[in-house]
Design a protein around this motif. Structure first.
Motif, PDB file in Angstrom:
ATOM      1  N   ILE B 241      45.553  27.374  34.174  1.00 10.98           N
ATOM      2  CA  ILE B 241      44.977  27.806  32.900  1.00 10.98           C
ATOM      3  C   ILE B 241      43.460  27.913  33.032  1.00 10.98           C
ATOM      4  N   TRP B 242      42.856  26.906  33.634  1.00  8.10           N
ATOM      5  CA  TRP B 242      41.405  26.920  33.797  1.00  8.10           C
ATOM      6  C   TRP B 242      40.960  27.919  34.850  1.00  8.10           C
ATOM      7  N   ILE B 243      41.730  27.957  35.946  1.00  7.72           N
ATOM      8  CA  ILE B 243      41.395  28.941  36.984  1.00  7.72           C
ATOM      9  C   ILE B 243      41.411  30.346  36.374  1.00  7.72           C
ATOM     10  N   GLY B 244      42.451  30.621  35.598  1.00  6.62           N
ATOM     11  CA  GLY B 244      42.576  31.946  34.973  1.00  6.62           C
ATOM     12  C   GLY B 244      41.449  32.211  33.993  1.00  6.62           C
ATOM     13  N   ALA B 245      41.104  31.194  33.200  1.00  6.77           N
ATOM     14  CA  ALA B 245      40.043  31.384  32.201  1.00  6.77           C
ATOM     15  C   ALA B 245      38.713  31.708  32.886  1.00  6.77           C
ATOM     16  N   ILE B 246      38.436  31.018  33.994  1.00  2.00           N
ATOM     17  CA  ILE B 246      37.207  31.311  34.745  1.00  2.00           C
ATOM     18  C   ILE B 246      37.250  32.733  35.302  1.00  2.00           C
ATOM     19  N   MET B 247      38.445  33.111  35.757  1.00  5.91           N
ATOM     20  CA  MET B 247      38.594  34.473  36.297  1.00  5.91           C
ATOM     21  C   MET B 247      38.357  35.547  35.237  1.00  5.91           C
ATOM     22  N   THR B 248      38.728  35.249  33.999  1.00  6.04           N
ATOM     23  CA  THR B 248      38.516  36.270  32.961  1.00  6.04           C
ATOM     24  C   THR B 248      37.038  36.384  32.619  1.00  6.04           C
ATOM     25  N   ALA B 249      36.331  35.258  32.637  1.00  6.23           N
ATOM     26  CA  ALA B 249      34.963  35.261  32.106  1.00  6.23           C
ATOM     27  C   ALA B 249      33.908  35.668  33.142  1.00  6.23           C
ATOM     28  N   PHE B 250      33.999  35.123  34.363  1.00  4.57           N
ATOM     29  CA  PHE B 250      32.895  35.315  35.303  1.00  4.57           C
ATOM     30  C   PHE B 250      32.679  36.748  35.791  1.00  4.57           C
ATOM     31  N   MET B 276      46.499  37.133  33.434  1.00  5.53           N
ATOM     32  CA  MET B 276      47.867  36.890  33.929  1.00  5.53           C
ATOM     33  C   MET B 276      48.003  35.452  34.438  1.00  5.53           C
ATOM     34  N   VAL B 277      46.972  34.979  35.128  1.00  6.99           N
ATOM     35  CA  VAL B 277      47.025  33.621  35.682  1.00  6.99           C
ATOM     36  C   VAL B 277      47.086  32.589  34.545  1.00  6.99           C
ATOM     37  N   VAL B 278      46.345  32.824  33.473  1.00  2.00           N
ATOM     38  CA  VAL B 278      46.422  31.911  32.322  1.00  2.00           C
ATOM     39  C   VAL B 278      47.858  31.868  31.797  1.00  2.00           C
ATOM     40  N   GLY B 279      48.474  33.037  31.693  1.00  2.00           N
ATOM     41  CA  GLY B 279      49.864  33.108  31.214  1.00  2.00           C
ATOM     42  C   GLY B 279      50.801  32.282  32.082  1.00  2.00           C
ATOM     43  N   ILE B 280      50.604  32.346  33.400  1.00  2.00           N
ATOM     44  CA  ILE B 280      51.448  31.553  34.315  1.00  2.00           C
ATOM     45  C   ILE B 280      51.180  30.065  34.100  1.00  2.00           C
ATOM     46  N   GLY B 281      49.906  29.722  33.921  1.00  5.11           N
ATOM     47  CA  GLY B 281      49.533  28.319  33.730  1.00  5.11           C
ATOM     48  C   GLY B 281      50.164  27.710  32.492  1.00  5.11           C
ATOM     49  N   ILE B 282      50.221  28.490  31.405  1.00  6.78           N
ATOM     50  CA  ILE B 282      50.844  27.963  30.186  1.00  6.78           C
ATOM     51  C   ILE B 282      52.334  27.715  30.448  1.00  6.78           C
ATOM     52  N   GLY B 283      52.973  28.694  31.072  1.00  6.80           N
ATOM     53  CA  GLY B 283      54.330  28.483  31.565  1.00  6.80           C
ATOM     54  C   GLY B 283      55.445  28.493  30.541  1.00  6.80           C
ATOM     55  N   THR B 284      55.168  28.940  29.309  1.00  4.15           N
ATOM     56  CA  THR B 284      56.259  29.072  28.347  1.00  4.15           C
ATOM     57  C   THR B 284      56.927  30.433  28.533  1.00  4.15           C
ATOM     58  N   MET B 369      45.482  25.933  21.947  1.00  4.72           N
ATOM     59  CA  MET B 369      44.437  25.824  22.980  1.00  4.72           C
ATOM     60  C   MET B 369      43.214  26.626  22.546  1.00  4.72           C
ATOM     61  N   VAL B 370      42.420  26.002  21.720  1.00  4.25           N
ATOM     62  CA  VAL B 370      41.356  26.746  21.041  1.00  4.25           C
ATOM     63  C   VAL B 370      40.275  27.226  22.004  1.00  4.25           C
ATOM     64  N   LEU B 371      39.876  26.394  22.941  1.00  8.22           N
ATOM     65  CA  LEU B 371      38.776  26.768  23.834  1.00  8.22           C
ATOM     66  C   LEU B 371      39.174  27.943  24.735  1.00  8.22           C
ATOM     67  N   ILE B 372      40.353  27.802  25.371  1.00  4.68           N
ATOM     68  CA  ILE B 372      40.822  28.862  26.270  1.00  4.68           C
ATOM     69  C   ILE B 372      41.023  30.158  25.478  1.00  4.68           C
ATOM     70  N   PHE B 377      39.205  35.564  24.348  1.00  4.30           N
ATOM     71  CA  PHE B 377      38.769  36.481  23.289  1.00  4.30           C
ATOM     72  C   PHE B 377      37.382  37.041  23.650  1.00  4.30           C
ATOM     73  N   PHE B 378      36.545  36.145  24.144  1.00  2.00           N
ATOM     74  CA  PHE B 378      35.212  36.529  24.609  1.00  2.00           C
ATOM     75  C   PHE B 378      35.327  37.504  25.788  1.00  2.00           C
ATOM     76  N   ALA B 379      36.236  37.172  26.723  1.00  2.00           N
ATOM     77  CA  ALA B 379      36.417  38.036  27.891  1.00  2.00           C
ATOM     78  C   ALA B 379      36.919  39.416  27.469  1.00  2.00           C
ATOM     79  N   SER B 380      37.650  39.471  26.344  1.00  2.00           N
ATOM     80  CA  SER B 380      38.130  40.767  25.857  1.00  2.00           C
ATOM     81  C   SER B 380      36.957  41.657  25.480  1.00  2.00           C
ATOM     82  N   ALA B 381      35.924  41.053  24.897  1.00  2.00           N
ATOM     83  CA  ALA B 381      34.716  41.820  24.598  1.00  2.00           C
ATOM     84  C   ALA B 381      34.073  42.280  25.908  1.00  2.00           C
ATOM     85  N   GLY B 382      34.173  41.436  26.943  1.00  2.37           N
ATOM     86  CA  GLY B 382      33.645  41.793  28.259  1.00  2.37           C
ATOM     87  C   GLY B 382      34.391  42.960  28.882  1.00  2.37           C
ATOM     88  N   VAL B 383      35.726  42.954  28.718  1.00  2.10           N
ATOM     89  CA  VAL B 383      36.531  44.066  29.237  1.00  2.10           C
ATOM     90  C   VAL B 383      36.077  45.366  28.588  1.00  2.10           C
TER      91      VAL B 383
END
Lengths: 77, 560
Positions: B241-250, B276-284, B369-372, B377-383
């Motif tokens: 989840i964290w690895i993915g979040a970093i990947m979206t933002a940086f 996608m990695v965040v989605g795998i991390g959540i795992g639902t 998971m409010v922070l992630i 959401f922030f990364a979406s603006a980046g996209v």
């Protein structure tokens, strides 16, 4: 003549985007927008978040040039 | 009969036959082979081919609800690439592309880690020729670095598989965790190909250096194969989840200042993998569906964006933002297709990105998971910034262009047209995409709340862009190199290593000189003794020393 093309396109694009933006904010007042997190339900929150994020990304990116930008042939040297 | 072949194998066989096929029939033959491989999509779920070799049971062909959506989209991507490259006569690139796509499809159907390893390396060895096809010195260097890193990923996977077999007696694909040593090896192997933070340098290094058509092929397979592999073996691993979040933002910040638009797209690709990695991390079930859906639509719109930049490169000769602009007049269709791709990746409602990303965002929101959630959401603006605005704006608008260029060739327009159609079709009718996802989940992306929220974000981000341009705050494009994590092995390590080796070299040289001298003295004494005057002893160089040592080590290995 040619120069006016892009300029006028830009102007009308700006106009429409501003109108759409205003409509979206107005729409927020007509219904209760459900979000996963209550603070995101404040009027115009996503709009504010989008605007600020965008400016932040561009400004921080610009600042990072100081550290990350090198000459084009940097790796060839 | 052909449908019981390992899917993709027919494509690899065809790729080797391509030199024997006349130029005119090569592309139809390639399409035919993809069609024949695609017959396997109708085989249903199950294990279809196993092979007992050296006491190991290799599962060469299995299929289930996770493989199917990836297999479908890999076949679609292969078709798009073939149509897009119809005008090209580069045989090596065609062979490599077809074999690469075939290997990636084969990898999806592997049921154990050893079979996966074979395909994993096959995708590396075939795709390196696509990077080579860039046909510049920069591309050749990038290809070598690419090969080293891709093969290393495979070696780590092999080590993991061997350790797993040794410790558990099992080597079948299964859900692993990071508490075992083999789990960690396999995790890093997948992480390299999935371009995890700091392991991502190869992606932005190699993809933009490939040919007009090559980058399109590269963008589709390797990284999504890694996403598939992660989804199969590490669902619900928290650290993802964290690895993915970093990947979206940086990558967002790097994309802002990068000048080469195909490299901007490579940073953007990295950011998309993060979702996608965040989605795998959540795992639902919902989030894994989100990951698969996102990989599916992402392959299409990313291929579309790379195709549009490929067309620009083909016609205008560069994808550097500082030298482009105003192409909308000369390449109107390419402009429209690029904008459709840009709107899809930015997740505008009615475009494919929206219906896929929503699944991941909803699963994050549902779990609180409010922070992630807000990082994404922030990364979406980046996209929106780099792929939604920067790509179309600097290539096609920005300022008027002086030199005329032609519209893209018809085959490119057809390939882009199909991709653009799929982007909108999936966005408007998401239920067809949802039907092929691994888990049956009822989900409605088009709620008023969601649409308004997303539109507010995107529209006000665009307003921010207009505001920054108006007040001249938007950074101008500068011809430059942006440092990325490949800097560590392209500059830092050589910076330390070269002087170090030079010193060691000098040291061994002087050592050898002394040894050589004393050796000479002994010899001279001995041939005085035996009177063998033809023996000549020279002082070996550093290279000679290394060669002799290698020969010696080989001798020892052979003897042992």
């Amino acid at each position: 003549m040619k120069k006016n093309d892009l300029k006028s396109m830009g102007k009308s694009f700006t106009k429409y985007i501003l109108i759409i933006g205003a409509l979206l904010i107005l729409l927020d007042f007509t219904f209760h927008r459900h979000e996963y997190f209550s603070f995101a339900e404040i009027y115009g929150f996503p709009a504010f978040f989008g605007f600020v994020s965008f400016v932040f990304i561009v400004m921080l990116g610009k600042w990072l040039r100081k550290f990350l930008m090198r000459k084009e042939d940097y790796y060839d040297q | 009969m052909i449908s019981s072949f390992v899917p993709g194998l027919i494509m690899i066989i065809t790729s080797f036959l391509l030199p024997t096929i006349p130029q005119y029939f090569r592309h139809p033959a390639m399409l035919l082979s993809v069609g024949l491989s695609a017959l396997s999509l109708f085989n249903g779920y199950g294990t279809f081919l196993e092979w007992d070799i050296l006491g190991l049971n290799l599962i060469l062909y299995q299929s289930d609800s996770l493989t199917l959506p990836f297999a479908i989209i890999f076949h679609i991507a292969a078709i798009l690439v073939i149509i897009f490259s119809w005008h090209s006569k580069n045989l090596m690139e065609h062979m490599a592309t077809l074999a690469y796509a075939g290997s990636a499809i084969g990898a999806l159907h592997a049921g154990d880690f050893f079979s996966l390893f074979i395909w994993w390396e096959a995708t590396a060895l075939t795709s390196v020729f696509i990077v080579f096809a860039g046909n510049t010195n920069v591309a050749k260097d990038a290809a070598m670095r690419y090969l080293i890193i891709q093969v290393s990923s495979g070696v780590l996977l092999l080590i993991g598989a061997c350790l797993m077999l040794y410790q558990t007696g099992n080597h079948n694909l299964a859900v692993l965790d990071l508490k075992t040593n083999f789990g960690i090896f396999i995790f890093i192997a997948f992480g390299i190909k999935a371009a995890f933070p700091l392991l991502n340098g190869w992606l932005q290094d190699s993809y933009p250096e490939s040919s007009v058509t090559g980058t399109v092929a590269l963008s589709a397979f390797t990284t999504k194969l890694a996403i598939y592999a992660l989804a199969r073996t590490f669902p619900g691993t928290d650290s993802l989840i964290w690895i993915g979040a970093i990947m979206t933002a940086f990558p967002v910040f790097f994309a802002v200042i990068e000048n080469d638009l195909r490299r901007v797209l490579s940073f953007s690709l990295n950011n998309q993998l993060g979702f996608m990695v965040v989605g795998i991390g959540i795992g639902t079930e919902l989030s894994l569906n989100g990951t698969v859906a996102h990989a599916f639509v992402h392959i299409i719109y990313k291929a579309l964006l790379f195709m549009s930049m490929g067309a620009v490169l083909y016609r205008a000769g560069t994808t550097k933002a500082s030298e482009l602009g105003g192409l909308y007049k000369y390449m109107p269709f390419t402009t429209i297709f690029c904008i459709i791709g840009a709107m899809s990746i930015s997740a505008f409602p009615l475009f494919s990105g929206f219906v896929a990303k929503s699944l991941i965002m909803s699963s994050l929101g549902g779990m609180g998971m409010v922070l992630i959630y807000f990082i994404l959401f922030f990364a979406s603006a980046g996209v929106l910034e780099h792929s939604g605005i920067k790509i179309p704006y600097f290539a096609f608008f920005a300022h008027e262009r002086k030199n005329k260029v032609k519209e893209a060739p018809i085959n490119m327009l057809i390939a882009m047209g199909i991709a653009a159609f799929l982007c909108i079709a999936i966005g408007v009718f998401p239920k067809y995409l949802y039907q092929i996802l691994p888990y049956a989940v009822e989900y409605q992306p088009y709620t008023l709340d969601h649409v308004i929220s997303q539109l507010q974000l995107l529209v006000f981000a665009i307003i921010a862009f207009l505001f920054l341009v108006k007040f001249k705050l938007y950074p101008s494009e500068i011809r430059s190199t942006v440092l990325n994590s490949d800097w560590f092995y392209r500059k830092m390590l050589p910076g330390i290593g070269k002087p170090l080796f030079k010193k060691i070299g000098l040291l061994t040289d002087s050592l050898y000189k002394n040894l050589g001298l004393s050796f000479k003295q002994v010899l001279s004494k001995s041939y005085k003794f035996s009177n063998l005057s033809y023996i000549k002893v020279t002082t070996p160089s550093f290279a000679g020393t290394i060669l002799i040592s290698i020969l010696f080590i080989m001798l020892v290995i052979v003897l042992v």
